[in-house]
Design a protein around this motif. Structure first.
Motif, PDB file in Angstrom:
ATOM      1  N   ARG A 189      32.825  36.036 -41.687  1.00 44.39           N
ATOM      2  CA  ARG A 189      32.990  34.642 -41.990  1.00 44.39           C
ATOM      3  C   ARG A 189      32.987  33.675 -40.890  1.00 44.39           C
ATOM      4  NH1 ARG A 189      37.544  33.545 -46.622  1.00 44.39           N
ATOM      5  NH2 ARG A 189      36.628  31.287 -46.145  1.00 44.39           N
ATOM      6  N   GLU A 246      41.420  28.255 -44.391  1.00 46.65           N
ATOM      7  CA  GLU A 246      41.795  28.619 -42.853  1.00 46.65           C
ATOM      8  C   GLU A 246      43.233  28.779 -42.671  1.00 46.65           C
ATOM      9  OE1 GLU A 246      40.180  26.743 -38.684  1.00 46.65           O
ATOM     10  OE2 GLU A 246      39.841  25.664 -40.475  1.00 46.65           O
ATOM     11  N   TRP A 280      31.603  31.435 -38.064  1.00 58.04           N
ATOM     12  CA  TRP A 280      30.507  30.393 -38.202  1.00 58.04           C
ATOM     13  C   TRP A 280      30.153  30.041 -36.521  1.00 58.04           C
ATOM     14  CZ3 TRP A 280      30.049  24.598 -37.999  1.00 58.04           C
ATOM     15  CH2 TRP A 280      28.962  24.322 -38.060  1.00 58.04           C
ATOM     16  N   HIS A 292      40.735  35.929 -41.914  1.00 53.33           N
ATOM     17  CA  HIS A 292      39.319  35.815 -41.450  1.00 53.33           C
ATOM     18  C   HIS A 292      38.779  35.216 -40.252  1.00 53.33           C
ATOM     19  CE1 HIS A 292      38.629  31.709 -43.222  1.00 53.33           C
ATOM     20  NE2 HIS A 292      39.617  32.219 -44.138  1.00 53.33           N
ATOM     21  N   THR A 293      39.847  34.161 -39.813  1.00 50.36           N
ATOM     22  CA  THR A 293      39.403  33.216 -38.629  1.00 50.36           C
ATOM     23  C   THR A 293      39.467  33.911 -37.159  1.00 50.36           C
ATOM     24  OG1 THR A 293      41.914  32.578 -38.293  1.00 50.36           O
ATOM     25  CG2 THR A 293      40.532  31.606 -39.947  1.00 50.36           C
ATOM     26  N   GLN A 321      34.527  40.103 -38.376  1.00 50.11           N
ATOM     27  CA  GLN A 321      34.719  39.171 -39.187  1.00 50.11           C
ATOM     28  C   GLN A 321      33.639  38.328 -39.584  1.00 50.11           C
ATOM     29  OE1 GLN A 321      37.464  37.416 -36.080  1.00 50.11           O
ATOM     30  NE2 GLN A 321      38.983  37.570 -37.489  1.00 50.11           N
TER      31      GLN A 321
END
Length: 234
Positions: A40, A197, A42, A107-108, A38
């Motif tokens: 993305r 999100e 952070w 994507h979370t 994933q």
């Protein structure tokens, strides 16, 4: 376990967290694997806690500075109790009786899961050496949905769910909008900010809707509907 809280006293320390020191190499390797899957994700700053307890209606704890990589390793490799995670969450109740929940985007780190707007505590929530959990709850609601109700619209007391060395501290908020109006507000917020999100907003209108929620969110929703039946919740 559910408990009503009058306040929190979460004090920040600069002392290192033994859990992170003990697993430093494994945390780095796990983060590399998660980011490969994933991209993305952070690795932002946040806290894990020790000495967490409730006394006299107050949630106490010591906040140690760490990062999202350490949290994900702790979460995914369950949880030896030497570190505790605390999350702030909002229970936004619409004028037509729904609690605002959301399904997380693919994507979370919580892809596909359904729960209430929430977020880990981070350095931006610190004031005077303590964490302002109400500030966190309001900030996360605004960042994720664009909804910014005034503090007066939140219940004075909090309710917390404790599951598997994690605490989820929630404040209920009486929104001045219907669920459909909230959906429109969220879509406009996402279009304006590019924040994706949340995949979709979901209305939790009764006990029958709670089975799809994460366990802690289901516990909080059932608490709300119990209040409604007693005439204490809207």
């Amino acid at each position: 376990m559910l408990v009503r809280l009058d306040s929190t006293q979460l004090t920040v320390t600069e002392a290192p967290l033994a859990f992170v020191e003990r697993h430093a190499d494994a945390i780095a390797a796990h983060w590399n694997r998660r980011v490969a899957a994933q991209p993305r994700l952070w690795n932002g700053p946040q806290f894990l806690f020790t000495d967490v307890r409730v006394h006299g209606g107050v949630l106490h704890g010591t906040a140690h500075r760490t990062d999202y990589a350490a949290f994900l390793f702790w979460r995914d490799h369950r949880r030896d109790g030497s570190a505790v995670h605390i999350t702030g969450a909002s229970l936004g109740v619409t004028t037509d009786g729904a609690i605002i929940a959301a399904r997380m985007a693919d994507h979370t780190a919580n892809a596909g899961q359904i729960y209430f707007p929430a977020g880990s505590l981070d350095p931006g929530d610190v004031a005077g050496g303590r964490i302002d959990i109400t500030g966190n709850i309001r900030r996360e609601l605004a960042e994720e949905t664009g909804l910014e109700p005034p503090l007066a619209d939140f219940d004075p007391a909090m309710v917390a769910a404790s599951i598997d060395h994690a605490w989820y501290v929630a404040r209920r908020c009486r929104l001045a909008l219907s669920f459909a109006e909230c959906e429109a507000r969220v879509r406009a917020h996402q279009a304006a900010t590019g924040d994706d999100e949340l995949a979709e907003l979901i209305a939790i209108r009764s006990r029958d809707d709670t089975d799809r929620l994460r366990p802690y969110a289901r516990a909080l929703a059932l608490w709300h509907f119990d209040d409604v039946e007693r005439g204490e919740g809207r």
